[in-house]
Design a protein around this motif. Sequence first.
Motif, PDB file in Angstrom:
ATOM      1  N   GLY A  97       0.590  -1.275  -0.319  1.00 50.43           N
ATOM      2  CA  GLY A  97       0.190   0.169  -0.010  1.00 50.43           C
ATOM      3  C   GLY A  97       1.245   1.346  -0.055  1.00 50.43           C
ATOM      4  N   ASP A  98       0.077   2.565   0.694  1.00 49.59           N
ATOM      5  CA  ASP A  98       0.894   3.754   0.822  1.00 49.59           C
ATOM      6  C   ASP A  98       2.608   3.544   1.402  1.00 49.59           C
ATOM      7  N   LYS A  99       2.499   2.795   2.238  1.00 50.56           N
ATOM      8  CA  LYS A  99       3.181   3.061   3.193  1.00 50.56           C
ATOM      9  C   LYS A  99       5.081   2.217   1.914  1.00 50.56           C
ATOM     10  N   VAL A 100       4.779   2.163   0.859  1.00 52.76           N
ATOM     11  CA  VAL A 100       5.973   1.726   0.368  1.00 52.76           C
ATOM     12  C   VAL A 100       6.650   2.639   0.214  1.00 52.76           C
ATOM     13  N   LYS A 101       6.129   3.976   0.322  1.00 52.75           N
ATOM     14  CA  LYS A 101       6.810   5.600  -0.791  1.00 52.75           C
ATOM     15  C   LYS A 101       7.722   5.741   0.934  1.00 52.75           C
ATOM     16  N   GLY A 102       8.128   4.555   2.201  1.00 54.92           N
ATOM     17  CA  GLY A 102       8.938   4.276   2.979  1.00 54.92           C
ATOM     18  C   GLY A 102      10.201   3.969   2.783  1.00 54.92           C
ATOM     19  N   TYR A 103       9.906   2.576   2.139  1.00 54.24           N
ATOM     20  CA  TYR A 103      10.291   1.558   1.244  1.00 54.24           C
ATOM     21  C   TYR A 103      11.926   2.252   0.719  1.00 54.24           C
ATOM     22  N   LEU A 104      12.235   2.732   1.665  1.00 55.69           N
ATOM     23  CA  LEU A 104      13.480   3.888   0.754  1.00 55.69           C
ATOM     24  C   LEU A 104      14.870   3.136   0.435  1.00 55.69           C
ATOM     25  N   THR A 105      14.855   1.820   1.832  1.00 59.84           N
ATOM     26  CA  THR A 105      15.823   1.288   1.536  1.00 59.84           C
ATOM     27  C   THR A 105      16.245   0.344   0.863  1.00 59.84           C
ATOM     28  N   HIS A 106      15.567  -0.301  -0.478  1.00 57.76           N
ATOM     29  CA  HIS A 106      14.972  -0.790  -1.444  1.00 57.76           C
ATOM     30  C   HIS A 106      15.468   0.463  -2.186  1.00 57.76           C
ATOM     31  N   PRO A 107      16.453  -0.390  -2.861  1.00 57.05           N
ATOM     32  CA  PRO A 107      16.665  -0.014  -5.122  1.00 57.05           C
ATOM     33  C   PRO A 107      15.282   0.793  -5.218  1.00 57.05           C
ATOM     34  N   ALA A 108      15.007  -0.623  -6.318  1.00 55.18           N
ATOM     35  CA  ALA A 108      13.987   0.376  -6.704  1.00 55.18           C
ATOM     36  C   ALA A 108      13.139   1.061  -6.099  1.00 55.18           C
ATOM     37  N   VAL A 109      12.397   0.679  -4.942  1.00 55.19           N
ATOM     38  CA  VAL A 109      11.610   2.080  -4.311  1.00 55.19           C
ATOM     39  C   VAL A 109      12.436   3.275  -4.488  1.00 55.19           C
ATOM     40  N   ARG A 110      13.513   3.691  -4.202  1.00 53.90           N
ATOM     41  CA  ARG A 110      14.494   4.993  -4.559  1.00 53.90           C
ATOM     42  C   ARG A 110      14.638   5.302  -5.252  1.00 53.90           C
ATOM     43  N   ASP A 111      14.770   4.270  -6.590  1.00 51.73           N
ATOM     44  CA  ASP A 111      15.179   5.248  -7.997  1.00 51.73           C
ATOM     45  C   ASP A 111      13.883   5.672  -8.193  1.00 51.73           C
ATOM     46  N   ILE A 112      13.128   4.914  -7.823  1.00 52.02           N
ATOM     47  CA  ILE A 112      11.130   5.623  -9.346  1.00 52.02           C
ATOM     48  C   ILE A 112      10.830   6.696  -7.894  1.00 52.02           C
ATOM     49  N   VAL A 113      10.727   6.652  -6.770  1.00 54.04           N
ATOM     50  CA  VAL A 113      10.607   7.615  -6.054  1.00 54.04           C
ATOM     51  C   VAL A 113      12.130   9.293  -6.168  1.00 54.04           C
ATOM     52  N   ASN A 114      12.678   9.047  -6.143  1.00 64.61           N
ATOM     53  CA  ASN A 114      13.923  10.256  -6.437  1.00 64.61           C
ATOM     54  C   ASN A 114      13.185  10.583  -8.404  1.00 64.61           C
ATOM     55  N   VAL A 115      12.967   9.865  -9.093  1.00 62.92           N
ATOM     56  CA  VAL A 115      12.826  10.715 -10.510  1.00 62.92           C
ATOM     57  C   VAL A 115      11.488  11.066  -9.973  1.00 62.92           C
ATOM     58  N   ALA A 116      10.748  10.592  -9.667  1.00 61.05           N
ATOM     59  CA  ALA A 116       9.387  11.063  -9.369  1.00 61.05           C
ATOM     60  C   ALA A 116       9.673  12.218  -9.110  1.00 61.05           C
ATOM     61  N   GLN A 117       9.650  12.897  -7.789  1.00 64.75           N
ATOM     62  CA  GLN A 117      10.455  14.040  -7.326  1.00 64.75           C
ATOM     63  C   GLN A 117      10.985  15.063  -7.983  1.00 64.75           C
ATOM     64  N   LYS A 118      11.224  14.322  -8.471  1.00 67.20           N
ATOM     65  CA  LYS A 118      12.438  15.873  -8.972  1.00 67.20           C
ATOM     66  C   LYS A 118      11.792  15.493 -10.574  1.00 67.20           C
ATOM     67  N   ALA A 119      10.694  15.298 -11.122  1.00 71.25           N
ATOM     68  CA  ALA A 119       9.375  15.594 -11.857  1.00 71.25           C
ATOM     69  C   ALA A 119       8.466  16.368 -11.347  1.00 71.25           C
ATOM     70  N   GLY A 120       7.827  16.069 -10.012  1.00 70.28           N
ATOM     71  CA  GLY A 120       7.516  16.862  -9.043  1.00 70.28           C
ATOM     72  C   GLY A 120       7.484  18.289  -8.754  1.00 70.28           C
ATOM     73  N   ARG A 121       9.016  18.024  -8.392  1.00 72.46           N
ATOM     74  CA  ARG A 121       9.434  19.279  -8.092  1.00 72.46           C
ATOM     75  C   ARG A 121       8.679  20.432  -9.283  1.00 72.46           C
ATOM     76  N   GLU A 122       9.409  19.617 -10.297  1.00 74.01           N
ATOM     77  CA  GLU A 122       9.677  21.389 -11.833  1.00 74.01           C
ATOM     78  C   GLU A 122       8.275  21.572 -11.607  1.00 74.01           C
ATOM     79  N   LEU A 123       7.339  20.353 -11.179  1.00 72.18           N
ATOM     80  CA  LEU A 123       5.849  20.959 -11.777  1.00 72.18           C
ATOM     81  C   LEU A 123       5.873  22.239 -10.877  1.00 72.18           C
ATOM     82  N   HIS A 124       6.086  22.017  -9.743  1.00 69.58           N
ATOM     83  CA  HIS A 124       5.857  22.936  -8.497  1.00 69.58           C
ATOM     84  C   HIS A 124       6.312  23.647  -9.136  1.00 69.58           C
ATOM     85  N   ARG A 125       7.642  23.990  -8.957  1.00 67.92           N
ATOM     86  CA  ARG A 125       8.036  24.728  -9.612  1.00 67.92           C
ATOM     87  C   ARG A 125       7.452  25.956 -10.708  1.00 67.92           C
TER      88      ARG A 125
END
Lengths: 245, 420
Positions: A97-125
Amino acid sequence: MNRYLYDGTADGLLSSIAWILEEEPDPEKVTLAKRMDTLFEEGFTIGTDATLAESLFFRLKQHAPDAAHTLYSFMLAEKEGMETSLLHYVSLAFKHGDKVKGYLTHPAVRDIVNVAQKAGRELHRMKGLLRFEKLQDGAYLAKMEPDYNIIHPLADHFSRRLRAQHWFLYDVKRRMAARWNNGTLQFGTIEQFTTPALSEDEKKVQALWQAFFKTIAIPDRKNPRLQKSNMPMKYWKYLVEKQGE
Amino acid sequence: MDTLAKLQILSGAARYDASCASSGSKREGPSSGTGNTSSSGICHSWADDGRCISLLKILLSNDCIYDCAYCVNRSTNPVERASFTAREVIDLTLDFYRRNYIEGLFLSSAVMQSPDQTMERMVRVAEALRTEEQFGGYIHMKIIPGCSSDLVRKAGLYADRISVNIELPSQASLQRLAPQKHKHAILEPMALIGREIATSLVERKASCRAPRFAPAGQSTQMIIGASPENDFQILRLSQGLYKKMNLKRVYYSAYVPVIADNRLPVLAAPPLLREHRLYQADWLLRFYGFSAEEILSDDAPHLDESFDPKTAWALRHPEFFPVEINGADYATLLRVPGIGVLSAKRIVAARRFSRITPDGLKKIGVVIKRAKYFITCSGRSFEKPDQPPALIRQRLLLGESSEAPMSILPKQLVLPGLIA
């Protein structure tokens, strides 16, 4: 370890993920990549099915709205070569479920969340840094060159904000445009773009904004480094207040 | 005088007000009108001093009858005077908003004839924007101390945020530097606003059609370094304002000498480092569960210049450490130097899946440069355990010597939650 291939489209990516989640007992053990059609390419190609792609996103949204939002932001980034990570991320999202975004020690989660965060940040900007110019016919036009393909959510934002105006967004690099007029939002591509004439009072309003921008800074606190770190120079090209610098 | 000339005078006169937030309010806006607000706030540009621009920040007039020593608009200062008409402010706001230059309007003013007359003119601008122009964007309005409570109530109905500036941290300083302003004229409207916000929240729970009163809350600002108060006095004042008056924000503004006056200190430069440390301490009050009395005391009433206030606290409290990353609760993690709200949340979230290793800690994005002296990971220390605070102090100073003390300033503090 099974290797799967898809056709390189967004729909193809999501529908093959849906297919793998359905058919593979342990999706975290398989890989997914874009088909290159080279001679020695190995792997099983999964066909593209737009309805399957849509239903995957819909189910994820029901099950884990935050994770679906991350998936959406990730897709804006149009990143290639991260298909396997995305597959594993979606699989984990259905599991946790939504708890997955906290699973940052998992490489796949970290990669996806990082990229998503960058895109989200540019959108906000861009919600802040986008600049409209008034055209002769009374419509407004904003040009931009964002790193990520954010025109859809950005247009959504402005359709709620500048409701009474007729406006266009134009992504110069991707040649994509959004148009809002009388309560309807349309998207399309533009092959040949010619800059339309500006309205008569446009330069006057721009001069007012430039004057405000200059005087609002406290001279004793000048800090160009902080300014650049908050507002990277790559965005200055379309900023009215940064013209002629 | 044309609008451009007025804009230069009246934005130049407004720039010493530190508040620029456009957050805390979520307004859909009228369907036929222009504008809405975003609860996380949006910055539209960054000025040459690096501060964010989100609102058209202007004074309605800089023609002041008061003579406050620190103020550029004081009546005895020979600056050019100007006043906007309501129409001019409305047109500027809408022209800028339609081009996405701004999130909305920040309207303040010098005291023209009287507090009531000034406040009434300001309220009229906000009223026209909301009712005649159907403007749904953000409005921050200053309350002129001494105006009637009816006008305060009206301002709160049109604005997203309203604020009364406390100006100086004590009654004595106020008397000396701003003799026409009185403590009770500042605190009374603040208390009134606090009550109105609370009432409106209760009413809106009962009916969503009940009017909103300053949905983004109230804030205030004080000038740092123009008067002799120490940091402990200032921090205790802020703590009281947050607790008793329910303020959303207290802004600190390093005193920039604008005119010579023998009642004012002579400074080589604005006390920017002190302002920065006060903001850090303010963050500790609001998001980290610290009290002013933990951060400072009567014996040590000034914030440390070399260390941020949390590190300074940690060095005074070796008995609290080390903190175990895999066991400590959120509130305890927040007390570790170098671990902020984001890092603490990430640690708590990641622990649900597996124990965090030292390597994993770095992978989830926790910076351990300062934290490493104060934590253990499953019992393992990053550094030699039980180092005396004096040694840690020295090593922290050395570790941070690559950046000069002023270069930490560019890191603007960001509201937790703004960037998820």
